[in-house]
Motif scaffolding. Structure first.
Motif, PDB file in Angstrom:
ATOM      1  N   ASP A  37       0.631  -1.037   0.310  1.00 50.41           N
ATOM      2  CA  ASP A  37      -0.305   0.278   0.322  1.00 50.41           C
ATOM      3  C   ASP A  37       0.533   1.200  -0.035  1.00 50.41           C
ATOM      4  O   ASP A  37       1.100   2.724  -0.831  1.00 50.41           O
ATOM      5  CB  ASP A  37      -0.804  -0.353   1.118  1.00 50.41           C
ATOM      6  N   TYR A  38       1.688   1.036   0.425  1.00 49.90           N
ATOM      7  CA  TYR A  38       2.436   2.696   0.995  1.00 49.90           C
ATOM      8  C   TYR A  38       3.747   3.072  -0.502  1.00 49.90           C
ATOM      9  O   TYR A  38       3.615   3.837  -0.876  1.00 49.90           O
ATOM     10  CB  TYR A  38       3.857   2.335   1.977  1.00 49.90           C
ATOM     11  N   ILE A  39       3.708   1.799  -1.047  1.00 51.32           N
ATOM     12  CA  ILE A  39       4.576   1.315  -2.925  1.00 51.32           C
ATOM     13  C   ILE A  39       3.312   2.786  -3.511  1.00 51.32           C
ATOM     14  O   ILE A  39       4.158   3.678  -4.183  1.00 51.32           O
ATOM     15  CB  ILE A  39       5.094   0.365  -3.520  1.00 51.32           C
ATOM     16  N   ALA A  40       1.993   1.903  -4.205  1.00 54.68           N
ATOM     17  CA  ALA A  40       0.814   2.710  -4.286  1.00 54.68           C
ATOM     18  C   ALA A  40       0.865   4.283  -4.327  1.00 54.68           C
ATOM     19  O   ALA A  40       1.043   4.910  -4.981  1.00 54.68           O
ATOM     20  CB  ALA A  40      -0.221   2.421  -3.847  1.00 54.68           C
ATOM     21  N   TYR A  41       0.935   4.425  -2.114  1.00 50.08           N
ATOM     22  CA  TYR A  41       1.007   5.724  -1.777  1.00 50.08           C
ATOM     23  C   TYR A  41       2.242   6.726  -2.582  1.00 50.08           C
ATOM     24  O   TYR A  41       1.889   7.776  -3.096  1.00 50.08           O
ATOM     25  CB  TYR A  41       0.898   6.025  -0.095  1.00 50.08           C
ATOM     26  N   PHE A  95       4.967  -2.061  -8.091  1.00 45.48           N
ATOM     27  CA  PHE A  95       3.699  -0.694  -7.734  1.00 45.48           C
ATOM     28  C   PHE A  95       2.389  -1.081  -9.098  1.00 45.48           C
ATOM     29  O   PHE A  95       3.061  -1.867 -10.246  1.00 45.48           O
ATOM     30  CB  PHE A  95       4.366   0.713  -8.417  1.00 45.48           C
ATOM     31  N   ARG A  96       1.817  -0.906  -8.339  1.00 45.65           N
ATOM     32  CA  ARG A  96       0.083  -1.500  -9.706  1.00 45.65           C
ATOM     33  C   ARG A  96      -0.715  -0.485 -10.139  1.00 45.65           C
ATOM     34  O   ARG A  96      -1.332  -0.055  -8.800  1.00 45.65           O
ATOM     35  CB  ARG A  96      -0.302  -2.993  -8.729  1.00 45.65           C
ATOM     36  N   SER A  97      -1.584   0.202 -10.717  1.00 41.45           N
ATOM     37  CA  SER A  97      -2.682   0.636 -10.813  1.00 41.45           C
ATOM     38  C   SER A  97      -3.522   0.219 -11.551  1.00 41.45           C
ATOM     39  O   SER A  97      -3.917   0.469 -13.201  1.00 41.45           O
ATOM     40  CB  SER A  97      -2.114   1.914 -11.633  1.00 41.45           C
ATOM     41  N   THR A  98      -4.015  -0.915 -11.237  1.00 37.97           N
ATOM     42  CA  THR A  98      -4.689  -2.061 -12.029  1.00 37.97           C
ATOM     43  C   THR A  98      -6.821  -1.256 -12.588  1.00 37.97           C
ATOM     44  O   THR A  98      -7.300  -1.539 -13.183  1.00 37.97           O
ATOM     45  CB  THR A  98      -5.569  -3.095 -11.663  1.00 37.97           C
ATOM     46  N   LEU A 108      -8.824   6.629 -19.958  1.00 37.74           N
ATOM     47  CA  LEU A 108      -8.925   8.301 -19.773  1.00 37.74           C
ATOM     48  C   LEU A 108      -8.223   7.873 -18.788  1.00 37.74           C
ATOM     49  O   LEU A 108      -7.692   9.847 -19.332  1.00 37.74           O
ATOM     50  CB  LEU A 108     -10.345   8.592 -20.045  1.00 37.74           C
ATOM     51  N   GLU A 109      -8.139   7.592 -18.034  1.00 37.11           N
ATOM     52  CA  GLU A 109      -7.850   8.348 -16.410  1.00 37.11           C
ATOM     53  C   GLU A 109      -5.789   8.336 -17.112  1.00 37.11           C
ATOM     54  O   GLU A 109      -5.064   8.632 -16.223  1.00 37.11           O
ATOM     55  CB  GLU A 109      -7.790   7.478 -15.013  1.00 37.11           C
ATOM     56  N   TRP A 110      -5.645   7.306 -17.314  1.00 43.11           N
ATOM     57  CA  TRP A 110      -4.508   6.972 -17.686  1.00 43.11           C
ATOM     58  C   TRP A 110      -3.660   8.616 -18.924  1.00 43.11           C
ATOM     59  O   TRP A 110      -2.549   8.916 -18.640  1.00 43.11           O
ATOM     60  CB  TRP A 110      -3.583   5.672 -18.160  1.00 43.11           C
ATOM     61  N   LEU A 111      -4.389   8.088 -19.666  1.00 45.83           N
ATOM     62  CA  LEU A 111      -4.297  10.021 -20.623  1.00 45.83           C
ATOM     63  C   LEU A 111      -4.249  10.862 -19.791  1.00 45.83           C
ATOM     64  O   LEU A 111      -3.319  11.975 -20.290  1.00 45.83           O
ATOM     65  CB  LEU A 111      -5.754   9.444 -21.841  1.00 45.83           C
ATOM     66  N   ALA A 112      -5.430  11.320 -19.112  1.00 48.84           N
ATOM     67  CA  ALA A 112      -5.487  12.488 -17.674  1.00 48.84           C
ATOM     68  C   ALA A 112      -3.972  12.285 -17.290  1.00 48.84           C
ATOM     69  O   ALA A 112      -3.233  14.037 -17.172  1.00 48.84           O
ATOM     70  CB  ALA A 112      -6.634  12.202 -17.664  1.00 48.84           C
ATOM     71  N   ALA A 113      -3.102  11.401 -16.864  1.00 52.08           N
ATOM     72  CA  ALA A 113      -2.151  11.486 -16.006  1.00 52.08           C
ATOM     73  C   ALA A 113      -1.071  11.881 -16.792  1.00 52.08           C
ATOM     74  O   ALA A 113      -0.147  12.797 -16.344  1.00 52.08           O
ATOM     75  CB  ALA A 113      -2.205   9.760 -15.029  1.00 52.08           C
ATOM     76  N   ARG A 157      -3.106  10.384  -8.001  1.00 55.59           N
ATOM     77  CA  ARG A 157      -3.133   9.352  -6.215  1.00 55.59           C
ATOM     78  C   ARG A 157      -4.464   8.939  -7.545  1.00 55.59           C
ATOM     79  O   ARG A 157      -4.711   8.238  -7.338  1.00 55.59           O
ATOM     80  CB  ARG A 157      -3.286   9.510  -5.094  1.00 55.59           C
ATOM     81  N   GLY A 158      -5.087  10.538  -7.360  1.00 62.57           N
ATOM     82  CA  GLY A 158      -7.014   9.569  -7.896  1.00 62.57           C
ATOM     83  C   GLY A 158      -6.974   9.399  -9.113  1.00 62.57           C
ATOM     84  O   GLY A 158      -7.706   8.281  -9.353  1.00 62.57           O
ATOM     85  N   LEU A 159      -6.103  10.239 -10.060  1.00 66.81           N
ATOM     86  CA  LEU A 159      -6.163   8.912 -11.360  1.00 66.81           C
ATOM     87  C   LEU A 159      -5.833   7.798 -11.757  1.00 66.81           C
ATOM     88  O   LEU A 159      -6.237   6.882 -11.884  1.00 66.81           O
ATOM     89  CB  LEU A 159      -5.789  10.250 -12.363  1.00 66.81           C
ATOM     90  N   LEU A 160      -3.985   7.612 -11.234  1.00 67.12           N
ATOM     91  CA  LEU A 160      -3.899   6.102 -10.468  1.00 67.12           C
ATOM     92  C   LEU A 160      -4.221   4.773  -9.840  1.00 67.12           C
ATOM     93  O   LEU A 160      -4.094   3.999  -9.706  1.00 67.12           O
ATOM     94  CB  LEU A 160      -2.339   6.367 -10.517  1.00 67.12           C
TER      95      LEU A 160
END
Length: 263
Positions: free
Chosen positions: A64-68, A139-142, A147-152, A224-227
């Protein structure tokens, strides 16, 4: 050939020049890139278990901390990479090449545009490399959509453009490369004083405004919100406002200084 076509041609020439310099002298970029990678490994493998107690109500794990921390370190990578831009601009101004360019029939603004576009490309390449290291350690962003990846990605490009223009201005006002490097240090220090490593509400009360009212914290929370699907709230608009304001400020500051410089 129209004035616009000439400006595009000359800017493209300056871009190739700066990319060739970066390829021939990669040590500066690599040194700046090592900072976020070392912080990533340090905070995950040395401090990860302890630092994770500060998020998720104390129930978070190292994963969780890696993701953070990864979104914060991606933006720190942009800040550290732009220091190289300040140094490169300062070198151009002090080594006489700009005086030679000014005697040639080239578009005046192409020198700065070449630096900015080259720096943004280097920033994105550096972010990709740090992101690859983050993925390699877990790290994972499943949950993020296309659209969120493009916004990021758009956020990272916009943020890199804003801080590159600020770095160009810092390079122009610096008498030498060492001074440019020192003047640009806030690019690295500000992420350290943001929500990159711990939430703002876990900081001492007197320190929270410092972390909250600066450009990196809303950008980190938006990324963080997007990923990761966390709450973005008003941070998206704040990030957009900060990025546009810094871009405009850096552009007018840099062009004014460059046009008025007698060298």
């Amino acid at each position: 050939m129209s004035a616009l076509a000439l400006a595009v041609r000359d800017s493209n020439t300056m871009l190739r020049r700066n990319l060739l310099h970066a390829r021939r002298y990669p040590s500066l970029t690599l040194n700046l890139l090592l900072t976020p990678i070392m912080l990533l490994l340090l905070f995950v493998y040395i401090f990860g278990d302890v630092m994770s107690a500060g998020i998720g109500g104390g129930n978070a794990t190292r994963s969780d901390y890696i993701a953070y921390i990864v979104p914060g370190l991606l933006l720190m990578t942009i800040g550290s990479t732009t220091i190289g831009t300040a140094v490169s601009v300062s070198n151009d101004m002090t080594e006489g090449i700009i005086a030679r360019f000014r005697t040639m029939a080239i578009h005046r603004g192409s020198v700065l545009v070449g630096h900015v576009v080259g720096s943004v490309l280097q920033c994105i390449a550096s972010v990709v490399l740090v992101g690859a290291v983050a993925v390699a350690i877990g790290f994972r962003s499943t949950d993020a959509t296309t659209l969120e990846w493009l916004a990021a990605f758009g956020l990272l490009v916009l943020f890199a453009t804003a801080f590159t223009w600020i770095a160009v201005g810092m390079g122009l006002i610096s008498p030498n490369a060492e001074a440019a490097s020192n003047n640009a240090l806030p690019m690295i220090l500000l992420p350290l004083l943001s929500s990159a490593f711990i939430p703002v509400d876990t900081m001492p009360g007197w320190f929270q405004p410092i972390a909250e009212y600066q450009p990196f914290t809303p950008a980190i929370e938006t990324l963080r919100g997007l990923l990761l699907g966390t709450e973005i709230g008003h941070n998206g608009w704040l990030t957009l406002a900060w990025s546009l304001a810094l871009t405009v400020l850096g552009y007018f500051w840099s062009t004014a200084k460059f046009n008025n410089d007698p060298k």
